[in-house]
Design a protein around this motif. Structure first.
Motif, short mmCIF file in Angstrom:
data_model
loop_
_atom_site.label_atom_id
_atom_site.label_comp_id
_atom_site.label_asym_id
_atom_site.label_seq_id
_atom_site.Cartn_x
_atom_site.Cartn_y
_atom_site.Cartn_z
N PRO A 1 0.88 -1.25 0.01
CA PRO A 1 -0.30 0.22 0.00
C PRO A 1 0.73 1.29 -0.07
N ALA A 2 1.69 1.42 1.01
CA ALA A 2 2.64 2.52 0.96
C ALA A 2 3.65 2.76 -0.52
N PHE A 3 4.02 1.65 -0.91
CA PHE A 3 4.79 1.52 -2.05
C PHE A 3 3.93 2.00 -3.38
N ILE A 4 2.90 1.57 -3.34
CA ILE A 4 2.04 1.81 -4.59
C ILE A 4 1.59 3.35 -4.49
N ALA A 5 1.18 3.80 -3.30
CA ALA A 5 1.16 5.26 -3.07
C ALA A 5 2.24 6.28 -3.66
N ARG A 6 3.45 5.73 -3.10
CA ARG A 6 4.65 6.66 -3.43
C ARG A 6 4.98 6.63 -4.97
N ALA A 7 4.65 5.27 -5.49
CA ALA A 7 4.67 5.02 -7.17
C ALA A 7 4.02 5.90 -7.80
N LYS A 8 2.58 6.15 -7.31
CA LYS A 8 1.71 6.97 -7.88
C LYS A 8 2.07 8.49 -7.91
N ALA A 9 2.59 8.88 -6.85
CA ALA A 9 2.70 10.08 -6.48
C ALA A 9 3.91 10.53 -7.59
N HIS A 10 4.92 9.69 -7.71
CA HIS A 10 5.84 9.91 -8.75
C HIS A 10 5.40 10.40 -10.21
N CYS A 11 4.21 9.58 -10.56
CA CYS A 11 3.92 9.50 -11.82
C CYS A 11 2.71 10.60 -12.22
N GLU A 12 2.40 11.26 -10.91
CA GLU A 12 1.19 12.05 -11.14
C GLU A 12 1.68 13.31 -11.92
N PHE A 13 2.74 13.95 -12.24
CA PHE A 13 3.02 15.18 -12.82
C PHE A 13 2.70 14.93 -14.44
N TYR A 14 2.85 13.73 -14.81
CA TYR A 14 2.60 13.57 -16.58
C TYR A 14 1.47 12.76 -16.66
N ARG A 15 0.28 12.79 -15.76
CA ARG A 15 -0.73 11.73 -15.98
C ARG A 15 -1.63 12.39 -16.99
N ASP A 16 -2.04 13.64 -17.06
CA ASP A 16 -2.87 14.15 -18.16
C ASP A 16 -2.36 13.92 -19.55
N VAL A 17 -1.12 14.21 -19.71
CA VAL A 17 -0.39 14.00 -21.13
C VAL A 17 -0.68 12.53 -21.26
N ALA A 18 -0.33 11.65 -20.32
CA ALA A 18 -0.30 10.29 -20.58
C ALA A 18 -1.53 9.82 -20.89
N GLU A 19 -2.95 10.32 -20.49
CA GLU A 19 -3.91 9.80 -20.77
C GLU A 19 -4.39 10.22 -22.37
N ARG A 20 -3.81 11.31 -22.91
CA ARG A 20 -3.93 11.80 -23.92
C ARG A 20 -3.23 10.96 -24.92
N TYR A 21 -1.77 10.63 -24.55
CA TYR A 21 -1.27 9.62 -25.61
C TYR A 21 -1.58 8.42 -25.57
N LYS A 22 -2.12 7.84 -24.58
CA LYS A 22 -2.61 6.68 -24.11
C LYS A 22 -3.90 6.40 -25.34
N GLY A 23 -4.57 7.57 -25.59
CA GLY A 23 -5.94 7.26 -26.42
C GLY A 23 -5.38 7.24 -27.88
N LEU A 24 -4.32 8.05 -28.01
CA LEU A 24 -3.81 8.13 -29.39
C LEU A 24 -3.19 6.73 -29.79
N ILE A 25 -2.44 6.21 -29.11
CA ILE A 25 -1.82 4.96 -29.50
C ILE A 25 -2.97 3.91 -29.52
N GLU A 26 -3.77 3.68 -28.48
CA GLU A 26 -4.95 2.82 -28.73
C GLU A 26 -5.74 3.06 -29.84
N ARG A 27 -6.05 4.20 -30.24
CA ARG A 27 -6.99 4.53 -31.45
C ARG A 27 -6.25 3.87 -32.69
N HIS A 28 -4.70 4.08 -32.69
CA HIS A 28 -4.16 3.76 -33.81
C HIS A 28 -3.90 2.14 -33.95
#
Length: 293
Positions: free
Chosen positions: A198-225
């Protein structure tokens, strides 16, 4: 006693076969003489009648030249056959010797038709991973990329185009900005790893939070392609063991390619901090109590 014409013909054939050069010269002289005489007669007749005989003259001349060629081929048939066999053997030797070059050229033709990648794309050809910087009919030049850190190594790799038709080629262009980065952390089986998750997952998510919005858009682009959904934005963490009965923590991130190495170091450091804190608490005789920070 009647003259034996059959014997005379056989003697002529034997003479022609023995003296082919002289026979060829006689045939050419006689044939051309007859041709010129025939053409002169037709031309003279056309002039007398006021007709345009150029078409007839041209047709007759071409037919007669073809007949002359056939006669010469018949005279030299055995030598031509031997020459053809020699040429065929020579061509086979050339093809065998230049097989790789021919395959490279065919690979370039395949590239022009299929367009599996273009200059500037990231590709994997056999074991080579890199950015395509140049391509000609013989080879493809790659600026090598380290598949672990996704950084340029500064080396150029020259891959023959024959691998385009003999090996699998992977287009990694979508990995230039974001990629599915996976790494593992191995520890001794001294602490229950599930108590740290639980603590490890929370810390990992915190490290990845800064690019989440861009990752969502890029995820949609790749999966549509690719027309398939397979990407998870949040870090995926699994626990397993190896053949030495050690604990193996596997982390999978969908993250910016340029940040993959730094994120791996930060998340690995978090796990080690949690792990050693738990070990210290066990040595003090206390149950590990970790705060999700």
């Amino acid at each position: 006693m009647p003259y034996d014409f059959q014997q005379l013909w056989q003697n002529i054939i034997s003479f022609a076969a023995e003296y082919k050069l002289l026979t060829s010269a006689v045939i050419v002289v006689l044939f051309l003489s007859l041709q010129r005489f025939t053409l002169w007669l037709i031309r003279h007749r056309s002039k007398r009648k006021g007709e345009d005989g150029r078409h007839t003259l041209n047709l007759l001349e071409q037919i007669s030249n073809g007949c002359l060629f056939i006669l010469l081929v018949m005279v030299w048939s055995s030598e031509i056959q031997s020459l053809a066999i020699s040429i065929a053997a020579f061509m086979v030797a050339i093809v065998i010797a230049m097989r790789e070059f021919i395959q490279c050229f065919l690979g370039f033709i395949y590239y022009l038709g299929a367009k599996p990648f273009r200059v500037g794309d990231w590709v994997q050809m056999n074991q080579a991973v890199g950015e395509v910087v140049e391509m000609d009919w013989a080879k493809t030049a790659l600026l090598e990329v380290d598949p672990e850190t996704y950084s340029y190594t500064g080396k150029h790799v020259y891959v023959p185009n024959s691998q385009l038709v003999t090996q699998s080629v992977r287009n990694l262009n979508f990995l230039r900005r974001y990629n599915l980065h996976t790494f593992s952390i191995t520890c001794e089986p001294q602490v229950n790893p599930y108590s740290l998750l639980p603590a490890f997952i929370a810390r990992a998510k915190a490290h990845c939070e800064f690019y989440r919005d861009v990752a969502e858009r890029y995820k949609g682009l790749i999966e549509r392609h690719l027309e398939v959904e397979f990407i998870h934005i949040d870090p995926t963490i699994g626990v397993g063991t190896n053949e030495m009965a050690h604990i193996v923590i596997t982390v999978e991130l969908f993250c910016p390619t340029a940040e993959a190495h730094d994120l791996q170091q930060k998340i690995s450091a978090d796990w080690m901090n949690l792990w050693h804190r738990a070990l210290a608490e066990l040595k003090e005789g206390r149950e590990p109590h970790l705060i999700e920070d």
